[in-house]
Each structure stands twice: as structure tokens, then as C-alpha cells.
Design a protein around this motif. Sequence first.
Motif, mmCIF file in Angstrom:
data_model
loop_
_atom_site.group_PDB
_atom_site.id
_atom_site.type_symbol
_atom_site.label_atom_id
_atom_site.label_comp_id
_atom_site.label_asym_id
_atom_site.label_seq_id
_atom_site.Cartn_x
_atom_site.Cartn_y
_atom_site.Cartn_z
ATOM 1 N N PHE A 49 50.384 78.076 63.661
ATOM 2 C CA PHE A 49 49.673 76.803 63.646
ATOM 3 C C PHE A 49 48.514 76.845 62.666
ATOM 4 N N ASP A 50 48.264 75.700 62.026
ATOM 5 C CA ASP A 50 47.111 75.571 61.144
ATOM 6 C C ASP A 50 45.843 75.571 61.987
ATOM 7 N N GLU A 51 44.787 76.101 61.424
ATOM 8 C CA GLU A 51 43.523 76.139 62.147
ATOM 9 C C GLU A 51 43.028 74.720 62.389
ATOM 10 N N ASN A 52 42.596 74.462 63.593
ATOM 11 C CA ASN A 52 42.111 73.140 63.967
ATOM 12 C C ASN A 52 41.035 73.328 65.037
ATOM 13 N N PRO A 53 39.789 72.956 64.733
ATOM 14 C CA PRO A 53 38.716 73.158 65.722
ATOM 15 C C PRO A 53 38.862 72.272 66.964
ATOM 16 N N LEU A 54 39.782 71.298 66.924
ATOM 17 C CA LEU A 54 39.938 70.374 68.047
ATOM 18 C C LEU A 54 40.962 70.844 69.071
ATOM 19 N N VAL A 55 41.665 71.940 68.782
ATOM 20 C CA VAL A 55 42.659 72.449 69.740
ATOM 21 C C VAL A 55 42.563 73.964 69.830
ATOM 22 N N GLU A 56 42.852 74.483 71.007
ATOM 23 C CA GLU A 56 42.944 75.929 71.225
ATOM 24 C C GLU A 56 44.419 76.268 71.377
ATOM 25 N N ILE A 57 44.906 77.151 70.538
ATOM 26 C CA ILE A 57 46.307 77.570 70.577
ATOM 27 C C ILE A 57 46.394 78.839 71.418
ATOM 28 N N HIS A 58 47.237 78.810 72.431
ATOM 29 C CA HIS A 58 47.414 79.978 73.298
ATOM 30 C C HIS A 58 48.565 80.832 72.773
ATOM 31 N N ASP A 59 48.725 82.026 73.322
ATOM 32 C CA ASP A 59 49.795 82.927 72.883
ATOM 33 C C ASP A 59 51.154 82.269 73.102
ATOM 34 N N THR A 60 52.046 82.468 72.148
ATOM 35 C CA THR A 60 53.397 81.923 72.246
ATOM 36 C C THR A 60 54.231 82.814 73.147
ATOM 37 N N ALA A 61 54.993 82.206 74.046
ATOM 38 C CA ALA A 61 55.842 82.948 74.987
ATOM 39 C C ALA A 61 57.265 83.016 74.433
ATOM 40 N N TYR A 62 57.523 84.009 73.563
ATOM 41 C CA TYR A 62 58.862 84.176 72.989
ATOM 42 C C TYR A 62 59.796 84.802 74.022
ATOM 43 N N PRO A 63 61.085 84.461 73.970
ATOM 44 C CA PRO A 63 62.031 85.036 74.934
ATOM 45 C C PRO A 63 62.391 86.474 74.592
ATOM 46 N N GLN A 64 63.029 87.126 75.539
ATOM 47 C CA GLN A 64 63.518 88.485 75.338
ATOM 48 C C GLN A 64 64.615 88.456 74.269
ATOM 49 N N SER A 65 64.581 89.395 73.359
ATOM 50 C CA SER A 65 65.603 89.486 72.312
ATOM 51 C C SER A 65 66.671 90.494 72.730
ATOM 52 N N GLU A 66 67.707 90.600 71.929
ATOM 53 C CA GLU A 66 68.709 91.639 72.140
ATOM 54 C C GLU A 66 68.780 92.498 70.887
ATOM 55 N N MET A 67 69.243 93.710 71.038
ATOM 56 C CA MET A 67 69.321 94.619 69.892
ATOM 57 C C MET A 67 70.694 94.488 69.240
ATOM 58 N N LEU A 68 70.684 94.364 67.922
ATOM 59 C CA LEU A 68 71.921 94.233 67.140
ATOM 60 C C LEU A 68 72.052 95.454 66.244
ATOM 61 N N GLN A 98 58.622 79.665 61.255
ATOM 62 C CA GLN A 98 59.190 80.501 60.198
ATOM 63 C C GLN A 98 60.235 81.442 60.783
ATOM 64 N N TYR A 99 61.256 81.714 59.990
ATOM 65 C CA TYR A 99 62.340 82.570 60.469
ATOM 66 C C TYR A 99 63.123 83.124 59.283
ATOM 67 N N GLN A 100 63.924 84.137 59.569
ATOM 68 C CA GLN A 100 64.910 84.646 58.622
ATOM 69 C C GLN A 100 66.229 84.746 59.365
ATOM 70 N N ALA A 101 67.242 84.071 58.832
ATOM 71 C CA ALA A 101 68.558 84.013 59.472
ATOM 72 C C ALA A 101 69.565 84.830 58.683
ATOM 73 N N LEU A 157 61.613 88.946 58.301
ATOM 74 C CA LEU A 157 60.661 87.988 58.844
ATOM 75 C C LEU A 157 61.108 87.551 60.235
ATOM 76 N N PRO A 158 60.313 87.845 61.279
ATOM 77 C CA PRO A 158 60.708 87.450 62.635
ATOM 78 C C PRO A 158 60.441 85.961 62.884
ATOM 79 N N LEU A 159 61.122 85.415 63.875
ATOM 80 C CA LEU A 159 60.855 84.062 64.341
ATOM 81 C C LEU A 159 59.398 83.983 64.787
ATOM 82 N N ALA A 160 58.681 82.962 64.304
ATOM 83 C CA ALA A 160 57.276 82.803 64.682
ATOM 84 C C ALA A 160 56.852 81.360 64.487
ATOM 85 N N VAL A 161 55.975 80.897 65.374
ATOM 86 C CA VAL A 161 55.309 79.612 65.198
ATOM 87 C C VAL A 161 53.897 79.935 64.749
#
Length: 191
Positions: A92-111, A152-155, A86-90
Motif C-alpha cells: 500500500f502507498d503511504e497514507n497518513p489517513l489510514v493505518e495498514i495492518h499486517d496482511t494475513a496471507y494463506p498457507q502455501s504449499e511446497m512445489l 505484485q506477483y510472479q506467475a 517475487l512473492p505474492l504481496a499487497v
Amino acid sequence: MVDSSGNITSKYFRERYEERCTPQSMLSLDFGVNGGEVVRIETAHLTLTTRLSQDRARTGNRIVIDFEIELPEKMHLYAPGVTGYLPLAVVFDENPLVEIHDTAYPQSEMLNLPAIGETVPVYHGAVSFRQEVTIGLDTRRTSSVQITGKLQYQACDDEICYLATEIPLSFTVDLDALDTQRARSRRGGGG
């Protein structure tokens, strides 16, 4: 935005005239300066700090939610693009009163995980990203907007891969009424 020499360093332009960045959201995006509520949550795997660019807005304002995650040494989170975890992700619950824009996640590194023969995208140490939201046009008859969802995340650490985890999120933005009073004419004619 201009620098000390008067040169333009960035512009904020939106295609829809109803949507506007606020001065507070521009300060947040360019300088990381936030004037809104700060919430700090600690879990067994990380510390999450969220910051709103502002606690008050108007219909059509675009505001910023900053996320900062601090991970203990030898702990990592799976990043977007991973498969089988499960990747890190935000989310949001659906809400007609707000518009959610794309989340700007940072660059990851390969492990590289030689024990299981996998190489996966992860985050270590400190992770910062932001989410922009726009207060919708249907908010003219309400005094505040509640923005809810989950992180949500998996550590995993050097020995254990933990179960997927969710942190509930809730942000309240109080709304100021739009100024709909027509300006008086300079010629003294009414409004």
C-alpha cells in the motif's frame, strides 16, 4: 459473536479505544459477508476480485479488504518466503489517513522443480486472503479516504516463468461524521 446456543464464539477487542471493528467488518471476518464495492480484474495469469467490507466508515473504524485470486490450471504464484522470485504481496502507498495492518496471507504449499533443483513455496488454484485497515483519527475534516497500492506477483506455468507483474489497487471509503452531540440527561437538565 455468539452461536445459536448463545455461546461466545469470537470477540473483537482492540487495545486503543479509538479503534473499533464495525458490524460489517465482523461479518466479513467471521462469515465472508461484504457489503462494499466489488472489483474484478483479469490479467494474462489470473483473475483478481477485491471486496470491501463496506463503502462507508467513520474515524477509527477498522474495515476489511478481501482478496480472491483464481489461477488457471497448471499456473502457480510464488508465496511469501520464497527467495530468488517475487512473492505474492499487497503493497500500500503511504497514507497518513489510514493505518495498514499486517496482511494475513494463506498457507502455501511446497512445489518441487526438478528441472532446476529447487523446492519453493507457491499458491495454486484459488487463493484468498484479507487485509485490515483502520481509518485514522486525522480524517475528521475530509469526506472520503483513498487507499491505493498494488498487488505484485510472479506467475509460472509448466513451461514458462513470467516476468514480475503489478496490478494497481484503489479503494475509496466515504466517511460519515462522528456524532459529537452530547446526549441529554434523563433528569431533564440540558446537554
